[in-house]
Design a protein around this motif. Structure first.
Motif, PDB file in Angstrom:
ATOM      1  N   CYS A   1       4.621   8.569   0.498  1.00  0.00           N
ATOM      2  CA  CYS A   1       5.168   9.447  -0.539  1.00  0.00           C
ATOM      3  C   CYS A   1       4.335  10.720  -0.584  1.00  0.00           C
ATOM      4  O   CYS A   1       3.117  10.672  -0.399  1.00  0.00           O
ATOM      5  CB  CYS A   1       5.137   8.749  -1.898  1.00  0.00           C
ATOM      6  N   ASP A   2       4.982  11.845  -0.816  1.00  0.00           N
ATOM      7  CA  ASP A   2       4.240  13.085  -0.979  1.00  0.00           C
ATOM      8  C   ASP A   2       3.345  13.002  -2.204  1.00  0.00           C
ATOM      9  O   ASP A   2       3.630  12.253  -3.152  1.00  0.00           O
ATOM     10  CB  ASP A   2       5.198  14.264  -1.109  1.00  0.00           C
ATOM     11  N   CYS A   3       2.283  13.797  -2.191  1.00  0.00           N
ATOM     12  CA  CYS A   3       1.264  13.726  -3.231  1.00  0.00           C
ATOM     13  C   CYS A   3       1.302  14.952  -4.149  1.00  0.00           C
ATOM     14  O   CYS A   3       0.317  15.271  -4.809  1.00  0.00           O
ATOM     15  CB  CYS A   3      -0.103  13.627  -2.548  1.00  0.00           C
ATOM     16  N   ASP A   4       2.454  15.631  -4.188  1.00  0.00           N
ATOM     17  CA  ASP A   4       2.539  16.897  -4.921  1.00  0.00           C
ATOM     18  C   ASP A   4       3.360  16.804  -6.201  1.00  0.00           C
ATOM     19  O   ASP A   4       3.710  17.817  -6.797  1.00  0.00           O
ATOM     20  CB  ASP A   4       3.127  17.975  -4.006  1.00  0.00           C
ATOM     21  N   ALA A   5       3.697  15.595  -6.624  1.00  0.00           N
ATOM     22  CA  ALA A   5       4.463  15.337  -7.856  1.00  0.00           C
ATOM     23  C   ALA A   5       5.941  15.729  -7.735  1.00  0.00           C
ATOM     24  O   ALA A   5       6.640  15.809  -8.736  1.00  0.00           O
ATOM     25  CB  ALA A   5       3.839  16.027  -9.067  1.00  0.00           C
TER      26      ALA A   5
ATOM     27  N   ASP B   1       0.861  -1.182   0.000  1.00  0.00           N
ATOM     28  CA  ASP B   1       0.000   0.000   0.000  1.00  0.00           C
ATOM     29  C   ASP B   1       0.898   1.234   0.000  1.00  0.00           C
ATOM     30  O   ASP B   1       1.936   1.257   0.678  1.00  0.00           O
ATOM     31  CB  ASP B   1      -0.884   0.054   1.250  1.00  0.00           C
ATOM     32  N   VAL B   2       0.501   2.257  -0.757  1.00  0.00           N
ATOM     33  CA  VAL B   2       1.235   3.525  -0.782  1.00  0.00           C
ATOM     34  C   VAL B   2       0.352   4.601  -0.174  1.00  0.00           C
ATOM     35  O   VAL B   2      -0.707   4.924  -0.713  1.00  0.00           O
ATOM     36  CB  VAL B   2       1.636   3.923  -2.215  1.00  0.00           C
ATOM     37  N   VAL B   3       0.764   5.138   0.954  1.00  0.00           N
ATOM     38  CA  VAL B   3       0.017   6.188   1.641  1.00  0.00           C
ATOM     39  C   VAL B   3       0.419   7.548   1.060  1.00  0.00           C
ATOM     40  O   VAL B   3       1.605   7.906   1.057  1.00  0.00           O
ATOM     41  CB  VAL B   3       0.286   6.155   3.156  1.00  0.00           C
TER      42      VAL B   3
ATOM     43  N   PRO C   1      10.050  12.513   3.096  1.00  0.00           N
ATOM     44  CA  PRO C   1       8.826  11.755   3.358  1.00  0.00           C
ATOM     45  C   PRO C   1       8.726  10.410   2.639  1.00  0.00           C
ATOM     46  O   PRO C   1       7.854   9.600   2.959  1.00  0.00           O
ATOM     47  CB  PRO C   1       7.732  12.703   2.844  1.00  0.00           C
ATOM     48  N   MET C   2       9.603  10.141   1.692  1.00  0.00           N
ATOM     49  CA  MET C   2       9.500   8.913   0.895  1.00  0.00           C
ATOM     50  C   MET C   2      10.171   7.759   1.635  1.00  0.00           C
ATOM     51  O   MET C   2      11.354   7.810   1.958  1.00  0.00           O
ATOM     52  CB  MET C   2      10.164   9.130  -0.460  1.00  0.00           C
ATOM     53  N   ARG C   3       9.402   6.691   1.884  1.00  0.00           N
ATOM     54  CA  ARG C   3       9.943   5.593   2.700  1.00  0.00           C
ATOM     55  C   ARG C   3       9.095   4.339   2.592  1.00  0.00           C
ATOM     56  O   ARG C   3       7.974   4.376   2.090  1.00  0.00           O
ATOM     57  CB  ARG C   3      10.017   6.030   4.166  1.00  0.00           C
TER      58      ARG C   3
END
Length: 233
Positions: A82-86, A8-10, A148-150
């Motif tokens: 992962c951030d959601c801002d591209a 799952d990717v949050v 934030p990527m992990r």
């Protein structure tokens, strides 16, 4: 031998309707995208649903609140954030997951490497440097970024009993993992100019508020929670 795990990717989300199409298109096939809507007013939740993502609503504002709501809603073996801002490509998480699934690492972190003008403002980079130094003093970890990527195992993440619901959540995860003896790896990832304005580090004020949040996390005493070391197999 390839180890197969569910993933799952949050994706914590606050008004990221413009960035969502690209971000969700980069989620690897077979993985589930959990978009945690943190009070968006731009239709982000509708965009995410239309693109096939699972939407989780979290009314309590805060980066940590959104991340933790996603973790609680997850059901997979491995959970990624992962951030959601591209600004970060979730497609790169495949290598993170492989290392966790194979038992090579317990927590894999993305070290952001700026690509393009304005991808990482000077004030945000300075705040990150300060925190990395404080983290080394607190835990001995020689990390160069607290991005934030992990990726990590879901059950082990839940065992960390994370309590921060603001900007300190990513750091608290690392501190508690280090205290528990986890094997933590840092991997370089391209950091692209984000779509839209940052809610946390877009200004000096936001950056230093994040630094204050994280400084409180660093003040935690080791041993105040109990998570078995080396939980990933």
């Amino acid at each position: 031998m390839t180890v197969t795990v569910s993933v799952d990717v949050v994706l914590p989300c606050l008004n990221e309707a413009r960035a969502l199409p690209w971000v969700l298109s980069r989620i690897p096939a077979g993985w589930r995208a959990l978009v945690v809507d943190n009070g968006s007013t731009d239709g982000s939740a509708d965009v995410a649903r239309a693109l096939g993502a699972t939407v989780v609503s979290e009314s309590r504002r805060g980066f940590g609140a959104a991340c933790h709501a996603g973790l609680l809603a997850s059901e997979a073996d491995v959970v990624c954030f992962c951030d959601c801002d591209a600004s970060l490509d979730p497609g790169l998480l495949t290598g993170f997951v492989s290392a966790v699934a194979a038992g090579e690492s317990d927590l894999v972190l993305g070290r952001r490497r700026p690509r393009g003008r304005g991808s990482w403002p000077a004030h945000a980079r300075a705040g990150n440097l300060v925190l990395a130094r404080l983290l080394r003093r607190r835990t001995g970890l020689k990390l160069r970024d607290l991005g934030p990527m992990r990726a990590a195992r879901r059950t082990e993440l839940l065992g960390l009993e994370l309590t921060d619901r603001r900007s300190g959540y990513p750091l608290q995860m690392v501190v508690r993992a280090a205290d528990a003896g986890w094997r933590i790896r840092e991997v370089d990832v391209p950091y692209l100019p984000r779509t839209g304005k940052s809610k946390v580090t877009g200004t000096w004020r936001g950056t230093w508020q994040a630094v204050r949040d994280m400084s409180r996390v660093l003040a935690e005493r080791a041993g105040t929670h109990h998570t078995p070391a080396g939980g990933v197999r």
